[in-house]
Design a protein around this motif. Structure first.
Motif, PDB file in Angstrom:
ATOM      1  N   VAL A  47       0.861  -1.184   0.000  1.00 27.94           N
ATOM      2  CA  VAL A  47       0.000   0.000   0.000  1.00 27.94           C
ATOM      3  C   VAL A  47       0.900   1.239   0.000  1.00 27.94           C
ATOM      4  O   VAL A  47       1.752   1.394   0.887  1.00 27.94           O
ATOM      5  CB  VAL A  47      -0.948   0.035   1.220  1.00 27.94           C
ATOM      6  CG1 VAL A  47      -1.802   1.304   1.182  1.00 27.94           C
ATOM      7  CG2 VAL A  47      -1.828  -1.206   1.259  1.00 27.94           C
ATOM      8  N   VAL A  48       0.705   2.093  -1.002  1.00 29.29           N
ATOM      9  CA  VAL A  48       1.489   3.318  -1.127  1.00 29.29           C
ATOM     10  C   VAL A  48       0.564   4.508  -0.887  1.00 29.29           C
ATOM     11  O   VAL A  48      -0.440   4.672  -1.586  1.00 29.29           O
ATOM     12  CB  VAL A  48       2.130   3.437  -2.525  1.00 29.29           C
ATOM     13  CG1 VAL A  48       2.942   4.730  -2.626  1.00 29.29           C
ATOM     14  CG2 VAL A  48       2.996   2.224  -2.827  1.00 29.29           C
ATOM     15  N   THR A  49       0.888   5.331   0.096  1.00 26.11           N
ATOM     16  CA  THR A  49       0.109   6.535   0.387  1.00 26.11           C
ATOM     17  C   THR A  49       0.885   7.750  -0.113  1.00 26.11           C
ATOM     18  O   THR A  49       2.070   7.909   0.185  1.00 26.11           O
ATOM     19  CB  THR A  49      -0.151   6.677   1.900  1.00 26.11           C
ATOM     20  OG1 THR A  49      -0.804   5.497   2.377  1.00 26.11           O
ATOM     21  CG2 THR A  49      -1.042   7.885   2.179  1.00 26.11           C
ATOM     22  N   VAL A  50       0.205   8.611  -0.896  1.00 28.14           N
ATOM     23  CA  VAL A  50       0.891   9.724  -1.519  1.00 28.14           C
ATOM     24  C   VAL A  50      -0.045  10.928  -1.602  1.00 28.14           C
ATOM     25  O   VAL A  50      -1.268  10.769  -1.684  1.00 28.14           O
ATOM     26  CB  VAL A  50       1.402   9.321  -2.929  1.00 28.14           C
ATOM     27  CG1 VAL A  50       0.245   8.895  -3.829  1.00 28.14           C
ATOM     28  CG2 VAL A  50       2.201  10.440  -3.580  1.00 28.14           C
ATOM     29  N   ASN A  51       0.537  12.122  -1.595  1.00 28.32           N
ATOM     30  CA  ASN A  51      -0.238  13.344  -1.759  1.00 28.32           C
ATOM     31  C   ASN A  51      -0.786  13.421  -3.189  1.00 28.32           C
ATOM     32  O   ASN A  51      -0.035  13.287  -4.158  1.00 28.32           O
ATOM     33  CB  ASN A  51       0.644  14.566  -1.475  1.00 28.32           C
ATOM     34  CG  ASN A  51      -0.108  15.872  -1.636  1.00 28.32           C
ATOM     35  OD1 ASN A  51      -0.218  16.405  -2.723  1.00 28.32           O
ATOM     36  ND2 ASN A  51      -0.634  16.383  -0.523  1.00 28.32           N
ATOM     37  N   LYS A  52      -2.077  13.640  -3.299  1.00 29.62           N
ATOM     38  CA  LYS A  52      -2.732  13.633  -4.609  1.00 29.62           C
ATOM     39  C   LYS A  52      -2.173  14.696  -5.541  1.00 29.62           C
ATOM     40  O   LYS A  52      -1.841  14.414  -6.700  1.00 29.62           O
ATOM     41  CB  LYS A  52      -4.233  13.853  -4.437  1.00 29.62           C
ATOM     42  CG  LYS A  52      -4.984  13.895  -5.768  1.00 29.62           C
ATOM     43  CD  LYS A  52      -6.287  14.653  -5.700  1.00 29.62           C
ATOM     44  CE  LYS A  52      -6.056  16.151  -5.597  1.00 29.62           C
ATOM     45  NZ  LYS A  52      -7.327  16.902  -5.734  1.00 29.62           N
ATOM     46  N   GLN A  53      -2.064  15.927  -5.055  1.00 30.13           N
ATOM     47  CA  GLN A  53      -1.664  17.026  -5.920  1.00 30.13           C
ATOM     48  C   GLN A  53      -0.227  16.878  -6.394  1.00 30.13           C
ATOM     49  O   GLN A  53       0.098  17.170  -7.555  1.00 30.13           O
ATOM     50  CB  GLN A  53      -1.846  18.365  -5.188  1.00 30.13           C
ATOM     51  CG  GLN A  53      -2.021  19.558  -6.111  1.00 30.13           C
ATOM     52  CD  GLN A  53      -3.226  19.443  -7.037  1.00 30.13           C
ATOM     53  OE1 GLN A  53      -4.304  19.048  -6.624  1.00 30.13           O
ATOM     54  NE2 GLN A  53      -3.020  19.778  -8.310  1.00 30.13           N
ATOM     55  N   THR A  54       0.632  16.400  -5.489  1.00 29.49           N
ATOM     56  CA  THR A  54       2.035  16.175  -5.861  1.00 29.49           C
ATOM     57  C   THR A  54       2.146  15.110  -6.937  1.00 29.49           C
ATOM     58  O   THR A  54       2.878  15.275  -7.926  1.00 29.49           O
ATOM     59  CB  THR A  54       2.850  15.751  -4.621  1.00 29.49           C
ATOM     60  OG1 THR A  54       2.732  16.752  -3.607  1.00 29.49           O
ATOM     61  CG2 THR A  54       4.317  15.568  -4.975  1.00 29.49           C
ATOM     62  N   LEU A  55       1.409  14.004  -6.749  1.00 32.32           N
ATOM     63  CA  LEU A  55       1.448  12.917  -7.730  1.00 32.32           C
ATOM     64  C   LEU A  55       0.874  13.371  -9.067  1.00 32.32           C
ATOM     65  O   LEU A  55       1.417  13.055 -10.136  1.00 32.32           O
ATOM     66  CB  LEU A  55       0.669  11.712  -7.194  1.00 32.32           C
ATOM     67  CG  LEU A  55       0.623  10.489  -8.115  1.00 32.32           C
ATOM     68  CD1 LEU A  55       2.031   9.965  -8.384  1.00 32.32           C
ATOM     69  CD2 LEU A  55      -0.244   9.393  -7.524  1.00 32.32           C
ATOM     70  N   LEU A  56      -0.234  14.106  -9.030  1.00 34.01           N
ATOM     71  CA  LEU A  56      -0.860  14.584 -10.265  1.00 34.01           C
ATOM     72  C   LEU A  56       0.112  15.438 -11.074  1.00 34.01           C
ATOM     73  O   LEU A  56       0.252  15.256 -12.290  1.00 34.01           O
ATOM     74  CB  LEU A  56      -2.120  15.385  -9.933  1.00 34.01           C
ATOM     75  CG  LEU A  56      -2.841  16.058 -11.110  1.00 34.01           C
ATOM     76  CD1 LEU A  56      -3.291  15.032 -12.138  1.00 34.01           C
ATOM     77  CD2 LEU A  56      -4.037  16.869 -10.613  1.00 34.01           C
ATOM     78  N   GLY A  57       0.797  16.347 -10.406  1.00 33.28           N
ATOM     79  CA  GLY A  57       1.756  17.199 -11.101  1.00 33.28           C
ATOM     80  C   GLY A  57       2.867  16.400 -11.755  1.00 33.28           C
ATOM     81  O   GLY A  57       3.240  16.654 -12.910  1.00 33.28           O
ATOM     82  N   SER A  58       3.392  15.408 -11.033  1.00 32.76           N
ATOM     83  CA  SER A  58       4.480  14.576 -11.570  1.00 32.76           C
ATOM     84  C   SER A  58       4.022  13.777 -12.793  1.00 32.76           C
ATOM     85  O   SER A  58       4.739  13.685 -13.794  1.00 32.76           O
ATOM     86  CB  SER A  58       4.994  13.622 -10.493  1.00 32.76           C
ATOM     87  OG  SER A  58       5.742  14.323  -9.520  1.00 32.76           O
ATOM     88  N   ILE A  59       2.831  13.180 -12.698  1.00 32.61           N
ATOM     89  CA  ILE A  59       2.328  12.375 -13.818  1.00 32.61           C
ATOM     90  C   ILE A  59       2.065  13.260 -15.032  1.00 32.61           C
ATOM     91  O   ILE A  59       2.366  12.877 -16.169  1.00 32.61           O
ATOM     92  CB  ILE A  59       1.047  11.615 -13.415  1.00 32.61           C
ATOM     93  CG1 ILE A  59       1.349  10.605 -12.315  1.00 32.61           C
ATOM     94  CG2 ILE A  59       0.448  10.898 -14.626  1.00 32.61           C
ATOM     95  CD1 ILE A  59       0.113   9.931 -11.746  1.00 32.61           C
ATOM     96  N   GLU A  60       1.502  14.454 -14.819  1.00 31.66           N
ATOM     97  CA  GLU A  60       1.223  15.345 -15.954  1.00 31.66           C
ATOM     98  C   GLU A  60       2.508  15.766 -16.651  1.00 31.66           C
ATOM     99  O   GLU A  60       2.558  15.833 -17.890  1.00 31.66           O
ATOM    100  CB  GLU A  60       0.441  16.567 -15.473  1.00 31.66           C
ATOM    101  CG  GLU A  60      -1.017  16.250 -15.127  1.00 31.66           C
ATOM    102  CD  GLU A  60      -1.806  17.480 -14.708  1.00 31.66           C
ATOM    103  OE1 GLU A  60      -2.983  17.572 -15.076  1.00 31.66           O
ATOM    104  OE2 GLU A  60      -1.236  18.338 -13.998  1.00 31.66           O
ATOM    105  N   ARG A  61       3.556  16.026 -15.881  1.00 25.98           N
ATOM    106  CA  ARG A  61       4.829  16.399 -16.505  1.00 25.98           C
ATOM    107  C   ARG A  61       5.443  15.212 -17.230  1.00 25.98           C
ATOM    108  O   ARG A  61       5.963  15.358 -18.345  1.00 25.98           O
ATOM    109  CB  ARG A  61       5.789  16.959 -15.451  1.00 25.98           C
ATOM    110  CG  ARG A  61       5.420  18.364 -14.968  1.00 25.98           C
ATOM    111  CD  ARG A  61       6.448  18.940 -14.018  1.00 25.98           C
ATOM    112  NE  ARG A  61       6.434  18.282 -12.718  1.00 25.98           N
ATOM    113  CZ  ARG A  61       5.641  18.629 -11.707  1.00 25.98           C
ATOM    114  NH1 ARG A  61       4.768  19.614 -11.852  1.00 25.98           N
ATOM    115  NH2 ARG A  61       5.698  17.997 -10.540  1.00 25.98           N
ATOM    116  N   ALA A  62       5.382  14.033 -16.626  1.00 23.19           N
ATOM    117  CA  ALA A  62       5.915  12.828 -17.275  1.00 23.19           C
ATOM    118  C   ALA A  62       5.137  12.507 -18.552  1.00 23.19           C
ATOM    119  O   ALA A  62       5.712  12.038 -19.543  1.00 23.19           O
ATOM    120  CB  ALA A  62       5.859  11.645 -16.304  1.00 23.19           C
TER     121      ALA A  62
END
Length: 366
Positions: free
Chosen positions: A253-268
């Motif tokens: 189970v990986v817990t992560v901040n939504k906004q941080t992850l969203l930004g990273s995926i959009e840039r990738a």
């Protein structure tokens, strides 16, 4: 038929019902908007025989009657008269006269007797729910419906009511969204509602704190909101047994901040979008997840802080499927529930157990 009405009211009503107009049909009358003048109101109706929308507005009816005007041009014409008082008149064998200020115009009409009768008595199984909650359910599912004509059953969303709990499910073969919510209901039942119908319903839900009653019959849905009503055919057939797809336990189970992850995926995804699978890779090790993508355009590698329960894991996804999910949730953190690099991943907003999103990973070379 002769009546006077407010231009802004008419324009708003025409725009609402026009969403159900048939674009290309073997029956030309379905490209028309039916106008009914009766008592002190004007009713507008449009249908393509799959979806029907009607809207009633106040009018000074000087002569009761009905006609069917060419929809496309009526929509465009009325939109230019929002600040006017409008008189609609259908007399004799001519078209529909439209009078405004000191001017008048005329539009073609269809024989009203050729327009199909749309019947729905509002009886059947039903559920009641706050408008804001129904809108949220639709927004969290409809995006995962399929657009593939080869599997029409997946172009709709399953609405299943069991013991006062509504479960809404949408899937397209690569991802699945499941939302649960307690509702007031007449009993247990399930139907498949076309995604197009659900999107039109969200446009009608403008009183967030008020309840809405959704009536469901064997082959149709009926919903009425103040002066607007919608009737839609349902999709017939057996929906996918979605419960068989859902994993019941997870090794990681990986817990992560939504906004941080969203930004990273959009840039990738900017780099990855040249690839038809839009592959974004996650490499999770202890407290850090590396989000990466590469193509002939370039490469992206970003480290995101996470909380991992379980073992290190590397897994890849279509970035678009994750972005779609992350953009519709309001919670600050999400859990990614994982087993292996080839097993389905379940994403859940932290603090909301009534919503889950399944997405299949993309196989990658180690």
């Amino acid at each position: 038929m002769k009546l006077i009405c407010d231009g802004l009211d008419l324009s708003d009503a025409v725009l609402k019902v026009s969403k159900a107009l048939s674009v290309k049909s073997t029956n030309p009358v379905l490209e028309g908007i039916k106008i009914i003048a009766k008592c002190d109101s004007l009713t507008l109706i449009a249908t393509d025989m799959e979806l029907t929308i009607s809207k009633k507005i106040k009018a000074d009816v000087l002569m009761e009657g009905e006609t069917v005007v060419v929809g496309k041009y009526f929509v465009e014409f009325v939109k230019k008269l929002e600040k006017e008082q409008i008189e609609l008149c259908r007399l004799g064998e001519g078209g529909l006269e439209i009078k405004y200020s000191d001017s008048e115009s005329e539009l073609q009409v269809f024989p009203v007797e050729n327009y199909p009768k749309i019947e729905n008595d509002g009886n059947g199984d039903y559920f009641e729910i706050k408008q804001s909650e129904l809108k949220k359910i639709i927004e969290r599912t409809v995006f995962a419906c399929s657009s593939d004509d080869s599997r029409p059953i997946l172009k709709g969303c399953l609405f299943e009511v069991t013991d006062g709990v509504l479960t809404a499910v949408a899937l397209d073969g690569f991802r699945m969204s499941v939302v649960k919510k307690e509702v007031k209901a007449s009993g247990n039942f399930k139907v498949i509602i076309p995604s197009r119908t659900l999107l039109e319903i969200t446009r009608l839900l403008d009183k967030e704190d008020q309840d809405v009653k959704v009536v469901l019959q064997k082959n149709s849905l009926f919903i009425e909101l103040e002066s607007t009503s919608l009737v839609s055919r349902l999709i017939e057939g057996e929906f996918v047994k979605y419960n068989h797809i859902l994993p019941t336990s997870f090794a990681n189970v990986v817990t992560v901040n939504k906004q941080t992850l969203l930004g990273s995926i959009e840039r990738a995804s900017i780099v990855a979008k040249n690839d038809r699978f839009n592959i974004v890779k996650f490499d999770v090790k202890e407290t850090v997840m590396t989000v990466s993508a590469k193509s002939e355009i370039g490469n992206v590698n970003e480290n995101v802080n996470v909380n991992l329960t379980g073992k290190d894991i590397a897994i890849a996804f279509n970035g678009k499927y994750l972005v779609d999910f992350l953009k519709i949730i309001g919670e600050d953190f999400i859990n990614l529930n994982l087993n292996t690099a080839i097993d389905p991943c379940i994403l859940k907003p932290v603090g909301d157990e009534d919503f889950l999103y399944l997405v299949l990973p993309v196989r990658i070379n180690a």
